[in-house]
Design a protein around this motif. Structure first.
Motif, short mmCIF file in Angstrom:
data_model
loop_
_atom_site.label_atom_id
_atom_site.label_comp_id
_atom_site.label_asym_id
_atom_site.label_seq_id
_atom_site.Cartn_x
_atom_site.Cartn_y
_atom_site.Cartn_z
N ASP A 80 0.87 -1.24 0.16
CA ASP A 80 0.06 -0.03 -0.15
C ASP A 80 0.90 1.23 0.08
OD1 ASP A 80 -1.76 2.27 0.74
OD2 ASP A 80 -3.02 0.74 1.34
N PRO A 81 0.87 1.98 -0.99
CA PRO A 81 1.76 3.30 -1.17
C PRO A 81 1.22 4.35 -0.20
CG PRO A 81 0.30 3.11 -2.95
CD PRO A 81 0.24 1.69 -2.23
N GLU A 82 -0.06 4.29 0.14
CA GLU A 82 -0.59 5.23 0.90
C GLU A 82 -0.24 5.38 2.38
OE1 GLU A 82 -2.07 7.46 -0.41
OE2 GLU A 82 -3.18 6.61 -2.36
N LEU A 83 -0.19 3.92 2.86
CA LEU A 83 0.41 3.80 4.43
C LEU A 83 1.77 3.67 4.49
CD1 LEU A 83 -2.48 1.09 5.12
CD2 LEU A 83 -2.54 3.51 5.89
N ASN A 84 2.39 3.15 3.56
CA ASN A 84 3.98 2.76 3.83
C ASN A 84 4.92 3.41 2.67
OD1 ASN A 84 3.22 1.08 6.06
ND2 ASN A 84 2.27 -0.48 4.74
N PHE A 153 -21.06 13.96 -9.18
CA PHE A 153 -21.61 13.58 -8.04
C PHE A 153 -22.90 12.59 -8.60
CE2 PHE A 153 -19.47 16.88 -6.04
CZ PHE A 153 -19.04 16.27 -4.89
N PRO A 154 -23.45 11.48 -7.64
CA PRO A 154 -22.58 11.12 -6.42
C PRO A 154 -21.65 10.60 -6.49
CG PRO A 154 -24.31 9.67 -7.40
CD PRO A 154 -24.48 10.62 -8.33
N ALA A 155 -20.74 10.64 -5.42
CA ALA A 155 -19.43 10.22 -5.45
C ALA A 155 -19.08 9.47 -3.95
CB ALA A 155 -18.44 11.39 -5.59
N ILE A 156 -17.91 8.81 -4.07
CA ILE A 156 -17.75 8.05 -2.95
C ILE A 156 -16.42 8.57 -2.20
CG2 ILE A 156 -17.00 5.86 -1.95
CD1 ILE A 156 -18.09 4.52 -4.80
N LEU A 157 -16.50 8.90 -0.87
CA LEU A 157 -15.37 9.56 -0.21
C LEU A 157 -14.70 8.62 0.50
CD1 LEU A 157 -14.26 12.55 0.40
CD2 LEU A 157 -15.76 12.67 2.38
N ARG A 158 -13.42 8.65 0.42
CA ARG A 158 -12.59 7.69 1.12
C ARG A 158 -11.35 8.40 1.59
NH1 ARG A 158 -13.51 4.70 -3.42
NH2 ARG A 158 -14.56 2.44 -3.15
N LEU A 159 -10.85 7.82 2.82
CA LEU A 159 -9.28 8.10 3.16
C LEU A 159 -8.41 7.22 2.64
CD1 LEU A 159 -9.99 8.40 7.04
CD2 LEU A 159 -9.84 10.36 5.33
N PRO A 160 -7.21 8.04 2.00
CA PRO A 160 -6.23 7.12 1.28
C PRO A 160 -5.91 5.90 2.46
CG PRO A 160 -5.73 9.37 1.04
CD PRO A 160 -6.95 9.29 1.96
N GLY A 161 -5.53 4.63 1.55
CA GLY A 161 -5.12 3.61 2.24
C GLY A 161 -5.92 2.76 3.27
N THR A 162 -7.37 3.08 2.85
CA THR A 162 -8.50 2.32 3.27
C THR A 162 -8.82 1.26 2.20
OG1 THR A 162 -10.12 3.78 2.66
CG2 THR A 162 -9.42 3.88 4.77
N HIS A 163 -9.31 0.19 3.01
CA HIS A 163 -9.58 -1.05 2.23
C HIS A 163 -10.83 -1.79 2.73
CE1 HIS A 163 -5.85 -0.77 -0.17
NE2 HIS A 163 -5.48 -0.70 0.91
N ASN A 164 -11.28 -3.06 2.31
CA ASN A 164 -12.27 -3.88 2.89
C ASN A 164 -13.80 -3.02 2.97
OD1 ASN A 164 -10.41 -5.85 3.52
ND2 ASN A 164 -9.71 -4.83 5.31
N GLY A 165 -13.84 -2.51 1.77
CA GLY A 165 -15.19 -1.73 2.07
C GLY A 165 -15.33 -0.66 2.81
#
Length: 333
Positions: A80-84, A153-165
């Protein structure tokens, strides 16, 4: 003058670690799972036979570096390039000049974030790639990034490095977005595309590539838009038709996909710089694929223990092991 002793390179090293870790690099141990990594190593026929190559977040301060004299292949499990990013950058520097094989080179993993993959794969025939915007949590930065990326929109908002839905929210418009923003955080915003095409259920498929060898992992259906692993036990037991559809697809593999999606999966393989990775996508009614994500941070396990889904467990693991062993043993992609 005697010639220098040549050490035969025969061992496989598992490269792992995380930016949040610090400490000494240890030569042995069994735990190779860290945040932002994958469990794909467990597919090896002999998963315990490995050399531990641990890169912690403070690797630049470690004085005694690991020896690679007898290492033939390095399997990078830092995915994961976002976390590490620190570990991946340190590993890239450390491994420059290494004469053996590196599977999923750190530099390639660093280029596999959601927004970069979205730009890399756009334009593939038979593939819908929703645009992704990256921005710090301030309104004017979000607006500029959204316009630049073409997110709607509509659009999905995420934090980088998140997985598992894991998502922040499915947002209907800019006002909802502004209410969610934290100036201290970075966000990813992805256009939401409804893949149902008038059908009542959502679907999600996962395909792995081991080098040039594909393997279908699952085809899930759900009454919820954020289709994920738990939907198998929650929803699919009441769907005997879709159980048979999944069973047939896993038996046929990549050839069981409609031609547009099948060609798109091969085109993704050709463009992605990774040696092993997974693709999560949906099938559209016209046979095209809707991309969710493509990266190496996709766990292969756990496998279902429900007898209804026995076709997703032992048969899939048995099919994957020789593909992974061949990837590890191969002289190149």
């Amino acid at each position: 003058m005697p010639s220098p002793i040549q050490i035969e390179r025969t061992r496989v090293a598992y490269l792992f670690g995380g930016d949040a870790q610090s400490g000494l690099v240890r030569r042995s141990g069994e735990d190779v799972l860290n945040l932002g990594s994958t469990d794909i190593w467990r597919l090896r026929s002999d998963p315990e036979n490995f050399v531990r190559l641990h890169i912690p977040g403070n690797f630049h301060r470690v004085r005694v570096r690991p020896r690679l004299d007898n290492i033939a292949t390095i399997l990078n499990l830092v995915t994961d390039p976002e976390l590490n990013p620190k570990v991946l950058e340190a590993a890239d520097r450390f491994l420059r000049g290494f004469p053996g094989r590196i599977i999923n080179a750190p530099a390639a993993v660093l280029a596999s974030g959601r927004d970069r993959v979205s730009r890399l794969l756009v334009g593939i025939e038979g593939l819908i790639v929703p645009p992704v915007a990256r921005f710090k949590g301030r309104s004017h930065l979000a607006q500029a990034a959204i316009e630049r990326a073409g997110v709607t929109f509509p659009a999905i908002l995420r934090l980088p490095g998140t997985h598992n839905g894991e998502v922040v929210a499915l947002l209907s418009g800019p006002e909802e977005l502004e209410a969610r923003l934290d100036p201290a955080k970075t966000y990813l915003l992805t256009s939401f595309v409804d893949a149902r095409g008038g059908e009542p259920l959502y679907n999600k498929l996962r395909l792995y590539w081991f080098g040039d060898a594909p393997l279908m992992r699952h085809r899930l259906v759900s009454d919820r838009w954020n289709v994920h692993g738990p939907d198998r036990e929650r929803f699919m037991p009441s769907q005997p038709h879709w159980i048979e559809v999944e069973r047939d697809l896993l038996a046929r593999g990549l050839d069981g996909l409609p031609e547009p999606a099948r060609s798109a999966m091969r085109a993704i393989r050709a463009r992605m710089p990774l040696d092993y990775f997974g693709i999560d996508f949906a099938l559209l009614p016209d046979g095209r694929a809707l991309l969710f994500e493509a990266n190496a941070t996709m766990n292969f396990f756990p496998l279902s223990t429900n007898p209804l889904f026995d076709y997703t467990a032992a048969p899939i693991e048995a099919a994957a092991r020789p593909l992974f062993d061949r990837l590890i043993a191969a002289d190149g992609r």
